[in-house]
Motif scaffolding. Structure first.
Motif, PDB file in Angstrom:
ATOM      1  N   ASN A 261       0.825  -1.028   0.062  1.00  0.00           N
ATOM      2  CA  ASN A 261      -0.030  -0.100   0.046  1.00  0.00           C
ATOM      3  C   ASN A 261       0.963   1.152  -0.024  1.00  0.00           C
ATOM      4  OD1 ASN A 261      -2.497  -1.537  -0.046  1.00  0.00           O
ATOM      5  ND2 ASN A 261      -2.286  -1.578   2.094  1.00  0.00           N
ATOM      6  N   GLY A 262       2.192   1.179  -0.116  1.00  0.00           N
ATOM      7  CA  GLY A 262       3.031   2.399  -0.246  1.00  0.00           C
ATOM      8  C   GLY A 262       3.440   2.988   1.039  1.00  0.00           C
ATOM      9  N   VAL A 263       2.610   2.472   2.109  1.00  0.00           N
ATOM     10  CA  VAL A 263       3.091   3.095   3.505  1.00  0.00           C
ATOM     11  C   VAL A 263       4.629   2.976   4.062  1.00  0.00           C
ATOM     12  CG1 VAL A 263       2.306   2.961   6.161  1.00  0.00           C
ATOM     13  CG2 VAL A 263       0.620   2.348   4.385  1.00  0.00           C
TER      14      VAL A 263
ATOM     15  N   ILE B  52      17.898  11.881   5.434  1.00  0.00           N
ATOM     16  CA  ILE B  52      17.703  11.227   6.949  1.00  0.00           C
ATOM     17  C   ILE B  52      16.267  10.650   6.541  1.00  0.00           C
ATOM     18  CG2 ILE B  52      17.005  11.567   9.288  1.00  0.00           C
ATOM     19  CD1 ILE B  52      18.942  13.895   9.168  1.00  0.00           C
ATOM     20  N   GLY B  53      16.106   9.344   6.517  1.00  0.00           N
ATOM     21  CA  GLY B  53      14.759   8.504   6.349  1.00  0.00           C
ATOM     22  C   GLY B  53      14.283   7.947   7.550  1.00  0.00           C
ATOM     23  N   GLU B  54      13.226   7.329   7.297  1.00  0.00           N
ATOM     24  CA  GLU B  54      12.244   6.703   8.342  1.00  0.00           C
ATOM     25  C   GLU B  54      12.779   5.370   8.610  1.00  0.00           C
ATOM     26  OE1 GLU B  54       8.759   5.483   5.499  1.00  0.00           O
ATOM     27  OE2 GLU B  54       8.877   7.552   6.203  1.00  0.00           O
ATOM     28  N   THR B  55      14.075   4.913   8.481  1.00  0.00           N
ATOM     29  CA  THR B  55      14.342   3.623   8.438  1.00  0.00           C
ATOM     30  C   THR B  55      14.157   2.956   9.919  1.00  0.00           C
ATOM     31  OG1 THR B  55      16.752   4.023   9.073  1.00  0.00           O
ATOM     32  CG2 THR B  55      15.953   3.494   6.676  1.00  0.00           C
ATOM     33  N   GLU B  56      14.533   3.912  11.034  1.00  0.00           N
ATOM     34  CA  GLU B  56      14.538   3.196  12.409  1.00  0.00           C
ATOM     35  C   GLU B  56      13.031   3.253  12.788  1.00  0.00           C
ATOM     36  OE1 GLU B  56      17.148   5.622  11.527  1.00  0.00           O
ATOM     37  OE2 GLU B  56      18.472   4.083  11.698  1.00  0.00           O
ATOM     38  N   GLU B  57      12.105   4.249  12.292  1.00  0.00           N
ATOM     39  CA  GLU B  57      10.634   4.102  12.722  1.00  0.00           C
ATOM     40  C   GLU B  57      10.259   2.660  12.278  1.00  0.00           C
ATOM     41  OE1 GLU B  57      12.030   7.080  11.596  1.00  0.00           O
ATOM     42  OE2 GLU B  57      12.147   7.925  13.628  1.00  0.00           O
ATOM     43  N   ILE B  58      10.451   2.346  10.939  1.00  0.00           N
ATOM     44  CA  ILE B  58      10.087   1.079  10.265  1.00  0.00           C
ATOM     45  C   ILE B  58      10.515  -0.126  11.227  1.00  0.00           C
ATOM     46  CG2 ILE B  58      10.001  -0.487   8.291  1.00  0.00           C
ATOM     47  CD1 ILE B  58       9.596   2.328   6.594  1.00  0.00           C
ATOM     48  N   ILE B  59      11.851  -0.022  11.260  1.00  0.00           N
ATOM     49  CA  ILE B  59      12.488  -1.268  12.183  1.00  0.00           C
ATOM     50  C   ILE B  59      11.552  -1.690  13.183  1.00  0.00           C
ATOM     51  CG2 ILE B  59      14.469  -2.162  13.209  1.00  0.00           C
ATOM     52  CD1 ILE B  59      14.422  -2.389   9.977  1.00  0.00           C
ATOM     53  N   LYS B  60      11.292  -0.388  14.162  1.00  0.00           N
ATOM     54  CA  LYS B  60      10.884  -0.593  15.390  1.00  0.00           C
ATOM     55  C   LYS B  60       9.386  -1.265  15.276  1.00  0.00           C
ATOM     56  CE  LYS B  60      12.950   3.390  17.447  1.00  0.00           C
ATOM     57  NZ  LYS B  60      12.838   4.870  17.811  1.00  0.00           N
ATOM     58  N   GLU B  61       8.804  -1.196  14.238  1.00  0.00           N
ATOM     59  CA  GLU B  61       7.264  -1.406  13.922  1.00  0.00           C
ATOM     60  C   GLU B  61       7.556  -3.142  13.621  1.00  0.00           C
ATOM     61  OE1 GLU B  61       4.393   0.624  11.867  1.00  0.00           O
ATOM     62  OE2 GLU B  61       5.485   2.391  12.118  1.00  0.00           O
ATOM     63  N   ILE B  62       8.637  -3.720  13.163  1.00  0.00           N
ATOM     64  CA  ILE B  62       8.504  -4.946  12.966  1.00  0.00           C
ATOM     65  C   ILE B  62       8.695  -5.781  14.273  1.00  0.00           C
ATOM     66  CG2 ILE B  62       9.945  -6.814  11.530  1.00  0.00           C
ATOM     67  CD1 ILE B  62      10.570  -4.616   9.607  1.00  0.00           C
TER      68      ILE B  62
END
Length: 176
Positions: free
Chosen positions: A38-40, A116-126
């Motif tokens: 969904n591109g989120v 600066i991306g959102e990598t850390e936020e996504i990793i925390k959601e896994i």
């Protein structure tokens, strides 16, 4: 034992860096798939069982960012292009199915970072356990890799990575 991501600069003209994480025992695979479809989430999630070496991903990602820069993507996003480039198939759906996640509970998560991306936020959601990338070989299935890349008749595994990377790079003008 480092849990830091593998980081590598891609083609200098793109100004892009790739970050790769290895995560095992993932409990929310369906949520991850949906967020990507969904591109989120802006990332690629790859089956580690089909990755012999991270260089494989780097080559596929480099091709993807160069295709994006020249506006010649075959797929809809640069992230799906990574999965497409990893596969020998020119069938997009088949490529995404083969290398993307389905019900696997171990995953490689790949980010392309221009700033600066959102990598850390996504990793925390896994919901899973972050692993050192040096553990990748524990997840790799050489038999499946040889099958996917049509290398079952290869006599030795000595140059397997070289052969795989050559197939990835020549995909667009050679039918394997």
């Amino acid at each position: 034992m480092s849990l830091a991501p593998y980081t590598c600069a891609l083609d200098p003209e793109t100004g892009t860096t790739i970050k790769i994480y290895l995560i095992k025992d993932v409990k929310n695979v369906e949520t991850i798939r949906n967020n990507i479809i969904n591109g989120v989430w802006k990332c690629a999630v790859i089956k580690p069982s089909l990755i012999l070496d991270l260089f494989q991903i780097v080559v596929a990602a480099n091709r993807a960012v160069l295709s994006e820069k020249t506006k010649s993507l075959v797929t809809k996003t640069v992230y799906s292009e990574i999965l497409y480039n990893l596969s020998l198939s020119k069938n997009i759906s088949q490529s995404l199915t083969k290398f993307g996640i389905e019900k696997d509970n171990s995953i490689l998560v790949c980010f392309l970072v221009n700033d600066i991306g959102e990598t850390e936020e996504i990793i925390k959601e896994i919901e899973g356990e972050l692993c050192p990338l040096s553990d990748l070989s524990n997840f790799t299935n050489v038999k499946d890799i040889k099958s996917v890349y049509k290398l079952n008749n290869l006599k030795s595994d000595d140059n397997l990575l070289d052969v795989i990377v050559s197939k990835i790079v020549t995909k667009s003008f050679v039918s394997h």
